[in-house]
Design a protein around this motif. Structure first.
Motif, PDB file in Angstrom:
ATOM      1  N   ASP A 115       0.931  -1.456   0.105  1.00 39.12           N
ATOM      2  CA  ASP A 115      -0.130  -0.284   0.139  1.00 39.12           C
ATOM      3  C   ASP A 115       0.623   1.551  -0.373  1.00 39.12           C
ATOM      4  OD1 ASP A 115       1.169  -0.413   2.641  1.00 39.12           O
ATOM      5  OD2 ASP A 115      -1.087   0.251   4.154  1.00 39.12           O
ATOM      6  N   TRP A 116       1.956   0.865   0.435  1.00 37.13           N
ATOM      7  CA  TRP A 116       2.583   2.527   0.238  1.00 37.13           C
ATOM      8  C   TRP A 116       4.150   2.142  -0.103  1.00 37.13           C
ATOM      9  CZ3 TRP A 116       7.407   1.868   3.104  1.00 37.13           C
ATOM     10  CH2 TRP A 116       7.226   1.243   4.132  1.00 37.13           C
ATOM     11  N   ALA A 117       3.813   1.154  -1.209  1.00 44.12           N
ATOM     12  CA  ALA A 117       6.152   0.970  -1.804  1.00 44.12           C
ATOM     13  C   ALA A 117       6.138   1.868  -2.966  1.00 44.12           C
ATOM     14  CB  ALA A 117       5.091  -0.071  -2.677  1.00 44.12           C
ATOM     15  N   GLY A 118       4.796   2.598  -4.089  1.00 42.51           N
ATOM     16  CA  GLY A 118       5.006   3.697  -4.411  1.00 42.51           C
ATOM     17  C   GLY A 118       5.069   4.942  -3.785  1.00 42.51           C
ATOM     18  N   GLU A 119       5.629   5.009  -2.590  1.00 46.85           N
ATOM     19  CA  GLU A 119       6.103   6.426  -2.483  1.00 46.85           C
ATOM     20  C   GLU A 119       7.414   6.182  -1.926  1.00 46.85           C
ATOM     21  OE1 GLU A 119       2.359   5.552  -1.866  1.00 46.85           O
ATOM     22  OE2 GLU A 119       1.887   7.101  -1.946  1.00 46.85           O
ATOM     23  N   ALA A 120       7.731   5.064  -0.989  1.00 43.29           N
ATOM     24  CA  ALA A 120       9.070   4.088  -0.504  1.00 43.29           C
ATOM     25  C   ALA A 120       9.859   4.259  -2.373  1.00 43.29           C
ATOM     26  CB  ALA A 120       8.810   2.826  -0.178  1.00 43.29           C
ATOM     27  N   GLU A 121       9.272   4.264  -3.248  1.00 43.10           N
ATOM     28  CA  GLU A 121      10.066   4.277  -4.581  1.00 43.10           C
ATOM     29  C   GLU A 121      10.453   5.703  -4.521  1.00 43.10           C
ATOM     30  OE1 GLU A 121       9.442   2.696  -9.160  1.00 43.10           O
ATOM     31  OE2 GLU A 121       8.281   2.911  -7.968  1.00 43.10           O
ATOM     32  N   ASP A 122       9.270   5.922  -4.972  1.00 49.50           N
ATOM     33  CA  ASP A 122       9.220   8.404  -4.905  1.00 49.50           C
ATOM     34  C   ASP A 122      10.482   8.441  -4.129  1.00 49.50           C
ATOM     35  OD1 ASP A 122       7.415   7.293  -6.934  1.00 49.50           O
ATOM     36  OD2 ASP A 122       6.374   8.383  -6.239  1.00 49.50           O
ATOM     37  N   ASP A 161      14.614  19.281   0.979  1.00 45.54           N
ATOM     38  CA  ASP A 161      13.286  19.645   1.620  1.00 45.54           C
ATOM     39  C   ASP A 161      12.107  18.378   1.435  1.00 45.54           C
ATOM     40  OD1 ASP A 161      14.065  21.929   2.930  1.00 45.54           O
ATOM     41  OD2 ASP A 161      13.890  23.605   1.328  1.00 45.54           O
ATOM     42  N   SER A 162      12.210  18.146  -0.395  1.00 43.69           N
ATOM     43  CA  SER A 162      11.709  17.789  -0.875  1.00 43.69           C
ATOM     44  C   SER A 162      10.686  16.170   0.424  1.00 43.69           C
ATOM     45  CB  SER A 162      11.885  17.358  -1.920  1.00 43.69           C
ATOM     46  OG  SER A 162      11.540  18.348  -2.778  1.00 43.69           O
ATOM     47  N   LEU A 163      12.439  15.505   0.884  1.00 42.66           N
ATOM     48  CA  LEU A 163      12.676  14.653   0.853  1.00 42.66           C
ATOM     49  C   LEU A 163      11.632  14.701   2.229  1.00 42.66           C
ATOM     50  CD1 LEU A 163      16.245  13.501   0.355  1.00 42.66           C
ATOM     51  CD2 LEU A 163      14.241  11.765   0.236  1.00 42.66           C
ATOM     52  N   GLN A 164      12.082  15.513   3.262  1.00 42.49           N
ATOM     53  CA  GLN A 164      11.279  16.063   4.492  1.00 42.49           C
ATOM     54  C   GLN A 164       9.797  15.947   4.521  1.00 42.49           C
ATOM     55  OE1 GLN A 164      12.111  19.344   6.770  1.00 42.49           O
ATOM     56  NE2 GLN A 164      12.286  18.227   8.157  1.00 42.49           N
ATOM     57  N   ASP A 165       9.190  17.019   3.396  1.00 44.05           N
ATOM     58  CA  ASP A 165       8.153  16.703   2.870  1.00 44.05           C
ATOM     59  C   ASP A 165       7.404  15.322   2.418  1.00 44.05           C
ATOM     60  OD1 ASP A 165       8.010  19.449   2.905  1.00 44.05           O
ATOM     61  OD2 ASP A 165       8.026  19.376   0.821  1.00 44.05           O
ATOM     62  N   ALA A 166       8.084  14.886   1.886  1.00 45.62           N
ATOM     63  CA  ALA A 166       7.833  13.493   1.017  1.00 45.62           C
ATOM     64  C   ALA A 166       7.255  12.816   2.798  1.00 45.62           C
ATOM     65  CB  ALA A 166       8.187  12.301   0.452  1.00 45.62           C
ATOM     66  N   PHE A 189       4.572  13.734   4.484  1.00 48.10           N
ATOM     67  CA  PHE A 189       3.075  12.670   3.974  1.00 48.10           C
ATOM     68  C   PHE A 189       3.293  10.578   3.824  1.00 48.10           C
ATOM     69  CE2 PHE A 189       1.465  10.208  -0.078  1.00 48.10           C
ATOM     70  CZ  PHE A 189       0.316  10.871   0.490  1.00 48.10           C
ATOM     71  N   CYS A 190       4.165  10.595   4.166  1.00 47.03           N
ATOM     72  CA  CYS A 190       4.021   9.337   3.602  1.00 47.03           C
ATOM     73  C   CYS A 190       4.003   8.650   5.516  1.00 47.03           C
ATOM     74  CB  CYS A 190       5.073   8.628   3.917  1.00 47.03           C
ATOM     75  SG  CYS A 190       5.152   7.021   4.180  1.00 47.03           S
ATOM     76  N   HIS A 191       4.459   9.552   6.830  1.00 42.22           N
ATOM     77  CA  HIS A 191       4.403   9.274   8.378  1.00 42.22           C
ATOM     78  C   HIS A 191       2.235   9.414   8.673  1.00 42.22           C
ATOM     79  CE1 HIS A 191       8.905   9.441   9.197  1.00 42.22           C
ATOM     80  NE2 HIS A 191       8.075   8.158   8.159  1.00 42.22           N
ATOM     81  N   ARG A 192       2.466  10.882   7.964  1.00 43.73           N
ATOM     82  CA  ARG A 192       0.346  11.246   8.171  1.00 43.73           C
ATOM     83  C   ARG A 192      -0.732  10.089   7.555  1.00 43.73           C
ATOM     84  NH1 ARG A 192       2.090  15.901   6.692  1.00 43.73           N
ATOM     85  NH2 ARG A 192       0.587  15.198   5.233  1.00 43.73           N
TER      86      ARG A 192
END
Length: 96
Positions: A49-56, A81-86, A89-92
């Motif tokens: 369910d979160w593999a796509g976000e992990a790939e990004d 900054d982009s990594l921190q935002d990602a 988002f993923c943690h939320r």
């Protein structure tokens, strides 16, 4: 490395990178290379369910590595900054 150890290593390494960036410095290339390797492991261990976000996230980490190797401080800061935002988002979205 089990998932809990992986997350802990990721958090510690990312904090080192953040500390450098927050001081306006280019992150240490060895720290970024280690972080990129860890994000690859995260992608491999990711639930479907979160593999796509992990790939990004892994892709961003590898972009950061290439940017640091080229000595592009401003681009590195933007990628962190982009990594921190990602990460936020993923943690939320996926944290139970």
């Amino acid at each position: 490395m089990d998932f809990r150890q992986l997350k802990s290593s990721l958090e510690q390494t990312f904090q080192k990178i953040l500390d450098k960036v927050q001081d306006g410095q280019l992150p240490n290339e060895q720290d970024v290379a280690h972080f990129a390797r860890l994000t690859t492991q995260l992608h491999v261990q990711a639930d479907e369910d979160w593999a796509g976000e992990a790939e990004d996230f892994s892709h961003l980490a590898n972009q950061l590595l290439q940017t640091v190797k080229k000595g592009k401080r401003e681009d590195a800061i933007r990628l962190v900054d982009s990594l921190q935002d990602a990460q936020d988002f993923c943690h939320r979205t996926y944290k139970s």
